[in-house]
Design a protein around this motif. Structure first.
Motif, PDB file in Angstrom:
ATOM      1  N   ALA A 111      27.109  45.522 -32.427  1.00 10.14           N
ATOM      2  CA  ALA A 111      27.883  45.459 -33.858  1.00 10.14           C
ATOM      3  C   ALA A 111      29.363  45.036 -33.450  1.00 10.14           C
ATOM      4  O   ALA A 111      29.693  45.075 -32.170  1.00 10.14           O
ATOM      5  CB  ALA A 111      28.014  46.989 -34.317  1.00 10.14           C
ATOM      6  N   ASN A 112      30.355  45.110 -34.462  1.00 13.03           N
ATOM      7  CA  ASN A 112      31.874  44.713 -34.225  1.00 13.03           C
ATOM      8  C   ASN A 112      32.433  45.901 -34.729  1.00 13.03           C
ATOM      9  O   ASN A 112      32.925  45.797 -36.106  1.00 13.03           O
ATOM     10  CB  ASN A 112      31.968  43.408 -34.983  1.00 13.03           C
ATOM     11  CG  ASN A 112      33.410  42.936 -35.133  1.00 13.03           C
ATOM     12  OD1 ASN A 112      33.818  42.580 -36.015  1.00 13.03           O
ATOM     13  ND2 ASN A 112      34.212  43.119 -34.158  1.00 13.03           N
ATOM     14  N   PRO A 113      32.496  46.869 -34.195  1.00 17.13           N
ATOM     15  CA  PRO A 113      33.442  48.097 -34.597  1.00 17.13           C
ATOM     16  C   PRO A 113      35.030  47.779 -34.820  1.00 17.13           C
ATOM     17  O   PRO A 113      35.602  47.646 -34.141  1.00 17.13           O
ATOM     18  CB  PRO A 113      33.246  49.296 -33.688  1.00 17.13           C
ATOM     19  CG  PRO A 113      32.321  48.726 -32.727  1.00 17.13           C
ATOM     20  CD  PRO A 113      32.320  47.405 -32.725  1.00 17.13           C
ATOM     21  N   VAL A 114      35.195  47.841 -36.201  1.00 15.81           N
ATOM     22  CA  VAL A 114      36.542  47.575 -36.509  1.00 15.81           C
ATOM     23  C   VAL A 114      37.231  48.605 -37.572  1.00 15.81           C
ATOM     24  O   VAL A 114      36.388  49.309 -38.058  1.00 15.81           O
ATOM     25  CB  VAL A 114      36.750  46.100 -37.301  1.00 15.81           C
ATOM     26  CG1 VAL A 114      36.385  45.043 -36.211  1.00 15.81           C
ATOM     27  CG2 VAL A 114      36.103  45.938 -38.411  1.00 15.81           C
ATOM     28  N   LEU A 172      23.448  58.871 -27.675  1.00 13.25           N
ATOM     29  CA  LEU A 172      24.082  57.616 -28.047  1.00 13.25           C
ATOM     30  C   LEU A 172      24.989  57.025 -26.818  1.00 13.25           C
ATOM     31  O   LEU A 172      25.694  57.861 -26.205  1.00 13.25           O
ATOM     32  CB  LEU A 172      25.143  57.837 -29.135  1.00 13.25           C
ATOM     33  CG  LEU A 172      25.800  56.370 -29.701  1.00 13.25           C
ATOM     34  CD1 LEU A 172      24.875  55.232 -30.069  1.00 13.25           C
ATOM     35  CD2 LEU A 172      26.620  56.893 -30.973  1.00 13.25           C
ATOM     36  N   ILE A 173      24.655  55.965 -26.220  1.00  9.07           N
ATOM     37  CA  ILE A 173      25.734  55.407 -25.165  1.00  9.07           C
ATOM     38  C   ILE A 173      26.328  53.993 -25.989  1.00  9.07           C
ATOM     39  O   ILE A 173      25.646  53.494 -26.552  1.00  9.07           O
ATOM     40  CB  ILE A 173      25.024  55.241 -23.974  1.00  9.07           C
ATOM     41  CG1 ILE A 173      23.973  54.212 -24.132  1.00  9.07           C
ATOM     42  CG2 ILE A 173      24.542  56.675 -23.489  1.00  9.07           C
ATOM     43  CD1 ILE A 173      23.383  53.749 -22.614  1.00  9.07           C
ATOM     44  N   VAL A 174      27.407  53.668 -25.403  1.00  7.19           N
ATOM     45  CA  VAL A 174      27.961  52.250 -25.631  1.00  7.19           C
ATOM     46  C   VAL A 174      28.104  51.678 -24.340  1.00  7.19           C
ATOM     47  O   VAL A 174      28.510  52.183 -23.154  1.00  7.19           O
ATOM     48  CB  VAL A 174      29.528  52.587 -26.181  1.00  7.19           C
ATOM     49  CG1 VAL A 174      30.145  51.200 -26.413  1.00  7.19           C
ATOM     50  CG2 VAL A 174      29.578  53.109 -27.450  1.00  7.19           C
ATOM     51  N   ARG A 175      27.667  50.412 -24.507  1.00  8.87           N
ATOM     52  CA  ARG A 175      27.568  49.438 -23.189  1.00  8.87           C
ATOM     53  C   ARG A 175      27.952  48.070 -23.780  1.00  8.87           C
ATOM     54  O   ARG A 175      27.917  47.778 -24.834  1.00  8.87           O
ATOM     55  CB  ARG A 175      26.145  49.640 -22.466  1.00  8.87           C
ATOM     56  CG  ARG A 175      25.099  49.059 -23.456  1.00  8.87           C
ATOM     57  CD  ARG A 175      23.937  49.183 -22.693  1.00  8.87           C
ATOM     58  NE  ARG A 175      22.799  48.448 -23.113  1.00  8.87           N
ATOM     59  CZ  ARG A 175      22.426  47.312 -23.152  1.00  8.87           C
ATOM     60  NH1 ARG A 175      23.230  46.239 -22.493  1.00  8.87           N
ATOM     61  NH2 ARG A 175      21.653  46.623 -24.066  1.00  8.87           N
ATOM     62  N   ASP A 176      28.269  47.283 -22.688  1.00  3.89           N
ATOM     63  CA  ASP A 176      28.427  45.976 -22.872  1.00  3.89           C
ATOM     64  C   ASP A 176      29.527  45.684 -24.065  1.00  3.89           C
ATOM     65  O   ASP A 176      29.405  44.736 -24.665  1.00  3.89           O
ATOM     66  CB  ASP A 176      27.284  45.120 -23.305  1.00  3.89           C
ATOM     67  CG  ASP A 176      26.162  45.290 -22.125  1.00  3.89           C
ATOM     68  OD1 ASP A 176      26.577  45.581 -21.181  1.00  3.89           O
ATOM     69  OD2 ASP A 176      24.895  45.000 -22.536  1.00  3.89           O
ATOM     70  N   GLN A 177      30.731  46.149 -23.622  1.00  2.78           N
ATOM     71  CA  GLN A 177      31.751  45.718 -24.778  1.00  2.78           C
ATOM     72  C   GLN A 177      32.157  44.466 -24.335  1.00  2.78           C
ATOM     73  O   GLN A 177      32.848  44.241 -23.091  1.00  2.78           O
ATOM     74  CB  GLN A 177      32.946  46.712 -24.684  1.00  2.78           C
ATOM     75  CG  GLN A 177      34.012  46.394 -25.265  1.00  2.78           C
ATOM     76  CD  GLN A 177      35.130  47.377 -25.380  1.00  2.78           C
ATOM     77  OE1 GLN A 177      34.974  48.806 -25.878  1.00  2.78           O
ATOM     78  NE2 GLN A 177      36.498  47.136 -25.123  1.00  2.78           N
ATOM     79  N   THR A 197      35.402  41.654 -31.027  1.00  5.34           N
ATOM     80  CA  THR A 197      34.745  42.435 -29.781  1.00  5.34           C
ATOM     81  C   THR A 197      33.337  42.980 -30.424  1.00  5.34           C
ATOM     82  O   THR A 197      33.171  43.806 -31.191  1.00  5.34           O
ATOM     83  CB  THR A 197      36.012  43.703 -29.632  1.00  5.34           C
ATOM     84  OG1 THR A 197      36.741  43.235 -29.481  1.00  5.34           O
ATOM     85  CG2 THR A 197      35.210  44.841 -28.562  1.00  5.34           C
ATOM     86  N   ARG A 198      32.543  42.577 -29.603  1.00  5.32           N
ATOM     87  CA  ARG A 198      31.014  42.662 -29.662  1.00  5.32           C
ATOM     88  C   ARG A 198      30.619  43.921 -28.602  1.00  5.32           C
ATOM     89  O   ARG A 198      30.898  43.979 -27.569  1.00  5.32           O
ATOM     90  CB  ARG A 198      30.333  41.661 -29.405  1.00  5.32           C
ATOM     91  CG  ARG A 198      28.885  41.593 -29.887  1.00  5.32           C
ATOM     92  CD  ARG A 198      28.255  40.216 -29.864  1.00  5.32           C
ATOM     93  NE  ARG A 198      28.232  39.593 -28.706  1.00  5.32           N
ATOM     94  CZ  ARG A 198      27.973  38.335 -28.352  1.00  5.32           C
ATOM     95  NH1 ARG A 198      27.824  37.489 -29.166  1.00  5.32           N
ATOM     96  NH2 ARG A 198      27.720  37.954 -27.042  1.00  5.32           N
ATOM     97  N   VAL A 199      29.897  45.087 -29.274  1.00  7.19           N
ATOM     98  CA  VAL A 199      29.702  46.284 -28.573  1.00  7.19           C
ATOM     99  C   VAL A 199      28.014  46.674 -28.774  1.00  7.19           C
ATOM    100  O   VAL A 199      27.743  46.356 -30.053  1.00  7.19           O
ATOM    101  CB  VAL A 199      30.363  47.395 -28.986  1.00  7.19           C
ATOM    102  CG1 VAL A 199      30.124  48.667 -28.285  1.00  7.19           C
ATOM    103  CG2 VAL A 199      31.898  47.353 -28.884  1.00  7.19           C
TER     104      VAL A 199
END
Length: 241
Positions: A111-114, A172-177, A197-199
């Motif tokens: 996603a693109n969190p903005v 939940l984890i965030v990776r590959d920003q 910014t793709r996350v």
């Protein structure tokens, strides 16, 4: 609806060039359909995502209302002389219909969190500017804020599995920003730069509204859907995991 998986041959220079620009991938995906689906919000749109799982495995996923033909991608970025098929397409409708409230799934979402900001020198009522969330904490908060309207909830961890810091309450984890900047073809006389910014989020969710959740899976979540954002895929949860 259809879900398609295509393995990219990253050993080919054309494939690496393709992956280097979300705009090129967007064009290649759209070229898979004789009549591209409408993008006016009247129905499901074409969504895509690239997963770089290992140095030797890069997969392109496409969700679409009609069945795609990826022959051109096999020739450009696959193994055209192989006896193996270049892609696999699954009928998605039966899977979507079988989703029910209470179902638990592992998920992946790019996603693109903005969020919208207003500079200090601007007055109330002046237009705001869209800016990317930079930290995993704010990126997680972006997704958690949208879960109810998207028909799911992120599963919370048992208290005994939580680490003593903020942000570890959920599966939940965030990776590959990945910050991306690329050019679109010129519109009239000027060339436009695109910055996103793709996350990627990996986690576990529970379905809370089946109809809303089906819409999320077929319409995408968030901005920049044309550039590889918004597509969520599901995987069964292993017992005891």
């Amino acid at each position: 609806m259809y879900l398609t998986r295509f393995r990219v041959n990253t050993g080919r220079s054309d494939a690496r060039r393709l992956l280097g620009s979300p705009h090129r991938v967007h064009g290649a995906v759209n070229g898979s359909f004789p009549i591209p689906p409408a993008r006016d919000g009247s129905g499901p749109r074409v969504l895509w995502r690239v997963d770089r799982n290992t140095p030797s495995e890069t997969l392109l996923y496409v969700v679409s209302p009609t069945r795609p033909d990826l022959t051109h991608l096999v020739e450009q970025a696959g193994w055209p002389a192989s006896d193996e098929p270049g892609w696999t397409t699954f009928a998605y409708e039966d899977f979507l219909t079988a989703l029910h409230v209470g179902d638990t799934w592992g998920f992946r979402l790019t996603a693109n969190p903005v969020h919208n900001i207003r500079h200090e020198y601007l007055k109330d009522g002046d237009p705001t500017k869209r800016a990317a969330h930079k930290t995993p904490r704010h990126q997680m908060a972006w997704l958690l804020k949208r879960q109810e309207q998207a028909g799911f909830e992120i599963v919370q961890k048992p208290a005994g599995r939580r680490l003593p810091h903020e942000g570890d309450e959920y599966e939940l984890i965030v990776r590959d920003q990945v910050p991306l900047r690329f050019q679109r073809p010129p519109a009239r006389t000027r060339r436009e730069d695109v910055q996103i910014t793709r996350v990627t989020f990996d986690g576990r969710l529970r379905v809370t509204d089946a109809a809303l959740f089906r819409r999320t899976l077929t319409h995408g979540l968030g901005k920049a859907k044309a550039y590889g954002c918004g597509l969520m895929t599901l995987a069964p949860v292993r017992e005891g995991a």
